[in-house]
Enzyme design. Structure first.
Site, PDB file in Angstrom:
ATOM      1  N   SER A  23       0.829  -1.198   0.000  1.00  0.00           N
ATOM      2  CA  SER A  23       0.000   0.000   0.000  1.00  0.00           C
ATOM      3  C   SER A  23       0.872   1.260   0.000  1.00  0.00           C
ATOM      4  O   SER A  23       1.635   1.479  -0.941  1.00  0.00           O
ATOM      5  CB  SER A  23      -0.968  -0.032   1.188  1.00  0.00           C
ATOM      6  OG  SER A  23      -1.897   1.006   1.117  1.00  0.00           O
TER       7      SER A  23
ATOM      8  N   ASP B  49      -5.989  -3.988  -1.989  1.00  0.00           N
ATOM      9  CA  ASP B  49      -4.879  -3.602  -1.123  1.00  0.00           C
ATOM     10  C   ASP B  49      -4.269  -4.840  -0.463  1.00  0.00           C
ATOM     11  O   ASP B  49      -4.978  -5.671   0.117  1.00  0.00           O
ATOM     12  CB  ASP B  49      -5.376  -2.623  -0.065  1.00  0.00           C
ATOM     13  CG  ASP B  49      -4.234  -1.895   0.619  1.00  0.00           C
ATOM     14  OD1 ASP B  49      -3.237  -2.551   0.970  1.00  0.00           O
ATOM     15  OD2 ASP B  49      -4.341  -0.672   0.801  1.00  0.00           O
TER      16      ASP B  49
END
Length: 655
Positions: A360, A504
């Site tokens: 991320s 993610d």
């Protein structure tokens, strides 16, 4: 009445027999006059009268041609005159019955071998140079018929194609492949079927009777083909490119061949096993040492070695690993730690570590620092841009977007920023830079089964036989990798890449340090770990005890998310397994809860103050980290590396 009819029919039969006998005698005594009279009297006949007195096929052909041309309306007077003149010049000899006939041993004058045979005009069939060579007769008749039906332009087109086939061996081979019949496939399936497929795909012959050809006529043509090759076809192309590598005599030719080979390996990664079987790694290392002064060739060779899974020895005393957690705008926390490292060591981040991994927001930092070589100030400016452009949304609009496409913020804006900063360069292309470390970003693929699976975007490939526990790819673009790793559910849309849906990576591996250790161990199996640094994005724990009642739905969802994104479990495991002077983790305790999309300047300033206070309390630990990272590789270790590399080359050569 019947008697009269019989008498008339018998009279006609006698007259026909007498007329036919007279014609035979005329042919024997004076054949030229007989032929002229026959042409004049037979203008209304549609068929050719049989003549069994011709002594050669040439005469029968001339007679047949004149009648056909006369039937279709062609002028035959000129042909008759020319034929009469030729026949007067022919020698005459006697046979055993003293009958005159044309000699078959003395045919018409043969044309020269270098003289082109051009067809005459005047009808579908014509009088021409008839020879005893069947090949010349065939070519003459074929060209004349083609001209008669196609015209001169069609004949010229066929002639040009024949000339191209004679001068171009590859074109001739492809023309021969087109004539593979069904019976050939049944009698010789191992050779005829691959050749037929090669002709259909326009790839040339796929079978080789002898030693494989080392070089291809035009390797650049492989890149222009958009076909999906089978594994066997891809291996054949790889062998041809390997052969061209060994024959390249100049740095320019070698560089061009390496570029084609790299593009082929990107499209077909499985061919790297064949590269090792053909001892190509040893050849590439020799080329790299031979042309050490050519920087362009050196960068291309580094990319090829990365594609096949070869890794140079680490530059320090051991493997130095950097892992960065996910956390949205809380990425300013690891930025503070990295600033102190650069200030204390005097080196850039990409020079301090051999392997960098991120999830991320950690993937954003890993790619910007490790691959794009941005400064820490530029990274801080980008995080401020997050707060002003990406994480700015009207609540009403965000709620509507959440219900429409499950993303509260504008995904297009985030993608535009990534494309601007990172560009469209392929991950494996970054291996050309000698200073770039091995970098990876972790995402979660959610359409592989019932549970999400970790996916690693790499700028390297593993050596055949070194299988990673995590799926991954190196042929994606840099911005795509970061976009897939940061597709937080509810914040941004899912990212679809090659029929895979990415979210993610923090939903399964918010602390990728264990994955980084696993990947680096596969890359350098014989090297010890010098330093493993894990950077968190801050943690907050409310020490107050809640009342002993049932929790609300919001609390249940919050606890579920916190347990899924927990990072301290991995930290506890690695802290027990690795030595204290090898493993380091910095994850400050925050004074307030900071969300992933925090954009308020006051909250971000408080986040930086909490980080500074944490680092001040851990100054001794930070100083020890700088000493470990600054340790250079000793001369003895470099000598061992050199000897190991020579021994490896000898083993690859003889095994």
């Amino acid at each position: 009445m019947q008697e009269n009819l019989d008498t008339m029919s018998s009279t006609r039969g006698i007259n026909r027999r007498q007329k036919w006998k007279k014609m035979q005698n005329t042919y024997i005594t004076n054949p030229q006059e007989a032929e002229v009279s026959q042409v004049k009297s037979g203008a209304d006949q549609a068929a050719v009268q049989p003549n069994y007195l011709y002594s050669s096929g040439e005469e029968a052909y001339q007679h047949f041609a004149r009648h056909i041309n006369k039937y279709f309306g062609a002028k035959v007077s000129d042909e008759v005159d020319q034929d009469q003149q030729r026949r007067q010049q022919l020698p005459v000899e006697k046979n055993n019955n003293d009958k005159k006939h044309f000699s078959t041993r003395h045919s018409l004058p043969q044309p020269k071998q270098d003289e082109p045979i051009t067809p005459e005009t005047g009808g579908l069939f014509h009088s021409s140079h008839n020879t005893t060579n069947f090949g010349e007769n065939y070519f003459q008749m074929a060209s004349h018929i083609n001209q008669y039906f196609k015209g001169q332009s069609g004949l010229d087109e066929d002639t040009d194609r024949n000339l191209r086939t004679e001068t171009d061996p590859a074109l001739a081979a492809s023309e021969r492949l087109k004539t593979v019949s069904f019976m050939d496939c049944l009698r010789h399936p191992t050779s005829a079927i691959p050749d037929f497929l090669g002709a259909y795909l326009k790839l040339g012959p796929l079978t080789q009777t002898g030693k494989p050809k080392p070089a291809m006529t035009s390797p650049e043509a492989i890149l222009k083909k958009k076909l999906v090759l089978s594994r066997r076809q891809a291996e054949e192309v790889t062998r041809g490119l390997i052969g061209s590598l060994t024959q390249a005599s100049s740095p320019e030719a070698l560089t061009a061949c390496m570029e084609v080979l790299n593009e082929h390996l990107i499209r077909y990664p499985s061919c790297k096993a064949l590269m090792w079987q053909e001892k190509t790694a040893v050849t590439l290392l020799r080329k790299r040492r031979s042309y050490s002064d050519n920087q362009v060739l050196q960068s291309t060779l580094r990319e090829t070695l990365a594609l096949i899974g070869y890794m140079d020895p680490v530059k320090g005393r051991g493997i130095r690993v950097l892992s960065i957690d996910g956390g949205g705008t809380r990425g300013v926390v690891p930025l503070q730690v990295l600033k102190l490292l650069e200030a204390e060591t005097g080196k850039k981040i990409h020079q301090l570590f051999d392997y960098i991994c991120g999830v991320s927001t950690g993937a954003v930092l890993a790619f910007m620092l490790g691959l794009a070589h941005f400064s820490l100030e530029e990274c801080a400016d980008m995080y401020r841009r997050f707060g002003s452009e990406v994480f700015r949304q009207n609540p009403l609009v965000g709620t509507v977007k959440m219900g429409w496409n499950h993303s509260y913020y504008n995904t297009e804006t985030w993608e535009a920023i990534l494309q601007e900063k990172l560009g469209h360069r392929l991950l494996i292309k970054t291996a050309r830079d000698e200073l770039s470390p091995k970098v990876s970003a972790v995402s979660a693929v959610v359409n592989w089964g019932t549970s999400p699976k970790a996916f690693v975007f790499r700028n390297y490939n593993h050596k055949p036989g070194s299988l990673s526990r995590y799926a991954g790819a190196s042929g994606c673009q840099m911005w795509q990798a970061v976009r897939a790793s940061s597709a937080a559910p509810g914040y941004f849309q899912e990212f679809t890449l090659q029929s895979d849906i990415h979210q993610d990576g923090g939903i399964i591996l918010n602390n990728p340090c264990a994955l980084a250790v696993h990947e680096s161990r596969l890359l350098w199996p014989n090297q010890p770990f010098q330093c493993v640094l894990s950077l968190g994005t801050g943690r907050y724990d409310n020490v107050k005890r809640a009342p002993a009642t049932s929790t609300s739905l919001r609390a249940k969802i919050s606890n579920l998310i916190s347990s899924a994104t927990d990072t301290e479990g991995v930290h506890t495991l690695l802290d027990d397994l690795l030595a204290p002077d090898v493993y380091f983790r910095f994850n400050p305790m925050l004074s307030a809860v900071v969300s992933l999309d925090e954009s308020r300047p006051r909250a971000l300033d408080q986040l930086q103050r909490d980080t500074q206070n944490y680092l001040e309390r851990n100054r001794p630990k930070l100083a020890r980290l700088c000493l470990v990272l600054g340790a250079e590789r000793s001369a003895v270790s470099r000598t061992k590396d050199w000897m190991s590399e020579r021994a490896w080359e000898m083993k690859q050569r003889w095994v």
